[in-house]
Write a protein that holds these residues in place. Structure first.
Motif, PDB file in Angstrom:
ATOM      1  N   LEU A  35       0.834  -1.211   0.000  1.00 57.00           N
ATOM      2  CA  LEU A  35       0.000   0.000   0.000  1.00 57.00           C
ATOM      3  C   LEU A  35       0.862   1.253   0.000  1.00 57.00           C
ATOM      4  CD1 LEU A  35      -2.843  -0.860   2.548  1.00 57.00           C
ATOM      5  CD2 LEU A  35      -3.094  -0.535   0.091  1.00 57.00           C
ATOM      6  N   ARG A  36       1.886   1.273   0.833  1.00 55.53           N
ATOM      7  CA  ARG A  36       2.747   2.451   0.921  1.00 55.53           C
ATOM      8  C   ARG A  36       3.496   2.697  -0.390  1.00 55.53           C
ATOM      9  NH1 ARG A  36       3.944  -0.080   5.990  1.00 55.53           N
ATOM     10  NH2 ARG A  36       2.936   1.001   7.737  1.00 55.53           N
ATOM     11  N   GLU A  37       3.875   1.633  -1.051  1.00 55.79           N
ATOM     12  CA  GLU A  37       4.664   1.785  -2.269  1.00 55.79           C
ATOM     13  C   GLU A  37       3.821   2.151  -3.488  1.00 55.79           C
ATOM     14  OE1 GLU A  37       7.152  -1.539  -3.084  1.00 55.79           O
ATOM     15  OE2 GLU A  37       8.117  -1.502  -1.110  1.00 55.79           O
ATOM     16  N   SER A  38       2.636   1.548  -3.608  1.00 57.86           N
ATOM     17  CA  SER A  38       1.895   1.721  -4.861  1.00 57.86           C
ATOM     18  C   SER A  38       0.448   2.153  -4.701  1.00 57.86           C
ATOM     19  CB  SER A  38       1.935   0.407  -5.661  1.00 57.86           C
ATOM     20  OG  SER A  38       1.389  -0.660  -4.902  1.00 57.86           O
ATOM     21  N   GLY A  39      -0.067   2.201  -3.467  1.00 60.33           N
ATOM     22  CA  GLY A  39      -1.461   2.563  -3.269  1.00 60.33           C
ATOM     23  C   GLY A  39      -2.381   1.370  -3.421  1.00 60.33           C
ATOM     24  N   TYR A  40      -3.655   1.594  -3.140  1.00 63.31           N
ATOM     25  CA  TYR A  40      -4.617   0.493  -3.137  1.00 63.31           C
ATOM     26  C   TYR A  40      -4.876  -0.056  -4.537  1.00 63.31           C
ATOM     27  CZ  TYR A  40      -8.878  -2.209  -2.500  1.00 63.31           C
ATOM     28  OH  TYR A  40      -9.803  -3.223  -2.506  1.00 63.31           O
ATOM     29  N   ARG A  68     -11.100  -7.306   1.833  1.00 64.89           N
ATOM     30  CA  ARG A  68     -11.068  -7.833   3.200  1.00 64.89           C
ATOM     31  C   ARG A  68      -9.645  -8.033   3.702  1.00 64.89           C
ATOM     32  NH1 ARG A  68     -15.596  -9.395   5.619  1.00 64.89           N
ATOM     33  NH2 ARG A  68     -17.519  -9.484   4.400  1.00 64.89           N
ATOM     34  N   LEU A  69      -8.738  -8.394   2.809  1.00 64.64           N
ATOM     35  CA  LEU A  69      -7.341  -8.557   3.210  1.00 64.64           C
ATOM     36  C   LEU A  69      -6.748  -7.227   3.634  1.00 64.64           C
ATOM     37  CD1 LEU A  69      -4.716 -10.118   3.521  1.00 64.64           C
ATOM     38  CD2 LEU A  69      -4.357  -9.886   1.050  1.00 64.64           C
ATOM     39  N   VAL A  70      -6.987  -6.181   2.866  1.00 60.71           N
ATOM     40  CA  VAL A  70      -6.464  -4.855   3.198  1.00 60.71           C
ATOM     41  C   VAL A  70      -7.076  -4.353   4.508  1.00 60.71           C
ATOM     42  CG1 VAL A  70      -6.474  -2.426   2.496  1.00 60.71           C
ATOM     43  CG2 VAL A  70      -5.866  -4.212   0.847  1.00 60.71           C
ATOM     44  N   ALA A  71      -8.387  -4.530   4.666  1.00 61.21           N
ATOM     45  CA  ALA A  71      -9.046  -4.091   5.901  1.00 61.21           C
ATOM     46  C   ALA A  71      -8.485  -4.829   7.114  1.00 61.21           C
ATOM     47  CB  ALA A  71     -10.556  -4.303   5.789  1.00 61.21           C
ATOM     48  N   ALA A  72      -8.260  -6.136   6.974  1.00 61.21           N
ATOM     49  CA  ALA A  72      -7.703  -6.913   8.079  1.00 61.21           C
ATOM     50  C   ALA A  72      -6.289  -6.451   8.419  1.00 61.21           C
ATOM     51  CB  ALA A  72      -7.697  -8.399   7.722  1.00 61.21           C
ATOM     52  N   ALA A  73      -5.497  -6.117   7.394  1.00 66.09           N
ATOM     53  CA  ALA A  73      -4.132  -5.637   7.630  1.00 66.09           C
ATOM     54  C   ALA A  73      -4.143  -4.303   8.377  1.00 66.09           C
ATOM     55  CB  ALA A  73      -3.392  -5.501   6.312  1.00 66.09           C
ATOM     56  N   LEU A  74      -5.055  -3.419   8.007  1.00 67.78           N
ATOM     57  CA  LEU A  74      -5.147  -2.121   8.673  1.00 67.78           C
ATOM     58  C   LEU A  74      -5.640  -2.268  10.111  1.00 67.78           C
ATOM     59  CD1 LEU A  74      -6.544  -0.046   5.701  1.00 67.78           C
ATOM     60  CD2 LEU A  74      -4.318   0.227   6.763  1.00 67.78           C
ATOM     61  N   ALA A 111      -4.168   5.827   6.327  1.00 64.05           N
ATOM     62  CA  ALA A 111      -5.519   6.353   6.110  1.00 64.05           C
ATOM     63  C   ALA A 111      -5.554   7.283   4.909  1.00 64.05           C
ATOM     64  CB  ALA A 111      -6.004   7.080   7.362  1.00 64.05           C
ATOM     65  N   ARG A 112      -4.531   8.095   4.756  1.00 69.48           N
ATOM     66  CA  ARG A 112      -4.480   8.987   3.602  1.00 69.48           C
ATOM     67  C   ARG A 112      -4.316   8.213   2.302  1.00 69.48           C
ATOM     68  NH1 ARG A 112      -0.036  12.820   6.454  1.00 69.48           N
ATOM     69  NH2 ARG A 112      -1.401  13.855   7.957  1.00 69.48           N
ATOM     70  N   ILE A 113      -3.570   7.123   2.365  1.00 63.85           N
ATOM     71  CA  ILE A 113      -3.354   6.309   1.171  1.00 63.85           C
ATOM     72  C   ILE A 113      -4.649   5.624   0.746  1.00 63.85           C
ATOM     73  CG2 ILE A 113      -2.204   4.230   0.300  1.00 63.85           C
ATOM     74  CD1 ILE A 113       0.211   5.012   2.032  1.00 63.85           C
ATOM     75  N   ALA A 117      -9.483   5.454  -2.432  1.00 57.31           N
ATOM     76  CA  ALA A 117     -10.065   4.213  -2.943  1.00 57.31           C
ATOM     77  C   ALA A 117     -11.411   3.899  -2.300  1.00 57.31           C
ATOM     78  CB  ALA A 117      -9.102   3.053  -2.726  1.00 57.31           C
ATOM     79  N   LEU A 118     -11.650   4.392  -1.091  1.00 60.40           N
ATOM     80  CA  LEU A 118     -12.912   4.105  -0.409  1.00 60.40           C
ATOM     81  C   LEU A 118     -14.101   4.638  -1.189  1.00 60.40           C
ATOM     82  CD1 LEU A 118     -11.925   4.893   3.284  1.00 60.40           C
ATOM     83  CD2 LEU A 118     -12.348   2.638   2.301  1.00 60.40           C
TER      84      LEU A 118
END
Length: 202
Positions: A35-40, A68-74, A111-113, A117-118
């Protein structure tokens, strides 16, 4: 007869293998790094699988897809106490929340990243609300309920329902307005001079 074939013939659902907490942590780190490198939008399940040396089938079996994977990671990277801080006072509880929030600045960065996408991805928005937003809202509701029981907040306070908006707004607005991070001193001052006087007024 193998286990998958036996399950299929008997109509049983194959048991999902549980990943160890350490392995889950490695997968979540791979997601957050991506996420930090390329965004969602540019993050893919293939990319996460390659980063974490995990099969894509395992990722889909555990999380069904990228949202769901991204949400779980956050959720995983945030310190979380279901009951919230219980210091014995509303002021103490909110100050402790501010301290915890600013103690994990990478959360603000992520959160900014993820925010752009949300708005474009309903599945991501739903997964984030379930995994991240709703647990935080429950924590704030418990803090408010205890404050009402102690007589610190009027039971009919109209500001109580807007407490999440005020806290999140303060944290996200300062970098935009002042180009400075919303550190613990800033949030504590905002709580003491803006939120708490309105929240506790009768």
């Amino acid at each position: 007869m193998g286990a998958p074939q036996a399950a299929a013939e008997t109509g049983a659902t194959p048991r999902r293998r549980r990943l160890t907490p350490e392995r889950e942590g490695e997968l979540y780190d791979a997601v957050l790094d991506g996420l930090r490198e390329s965004g969602y939008d540019a993050l893919t399940m293939n990319n996460v699988a390659a980063r974490s040396h995990c099969s894509k089938a395992t990722l889909y079996r555990q999380w069904q897809g990228k949202p769901r994977l991204v949400a779980a990671a956050l959720r995983h990277c945030r310190p979380f106490d279901p009951g919230g801080p219980d210091t014995g006072s509303l002021t103490g509880d909110l100050h402790e929340l501010a301290r915890r929030f600013t103690g994990a600045r990478r959360d603000v960065e992520l959160a900014r990243i993820i925010s752009p996408a949300l708005h474009r991805n309903p599945d991501l928005a739903e997964a984030m609300h379930e995994a991240v937003v709703e647990p935080e809202l429950r924590t704030l509701r418990k803090i408010v309920e205890r404050a009402v029981a102690r007589g610190e907040i009027p039971p009919d306070s109209p500001t109580a329902a807007r407490l999440p908006h005020l806290l999140i707004g303060a944290a996200l607005a300062r970098p935009l307005v002042e180009r400075r991070e919303a550190d613990a001193d800033y949030l504590t001052h905002f709580l003491d001079t803006v939120i708490l006087p309105v929240l506790t007024s009768t």
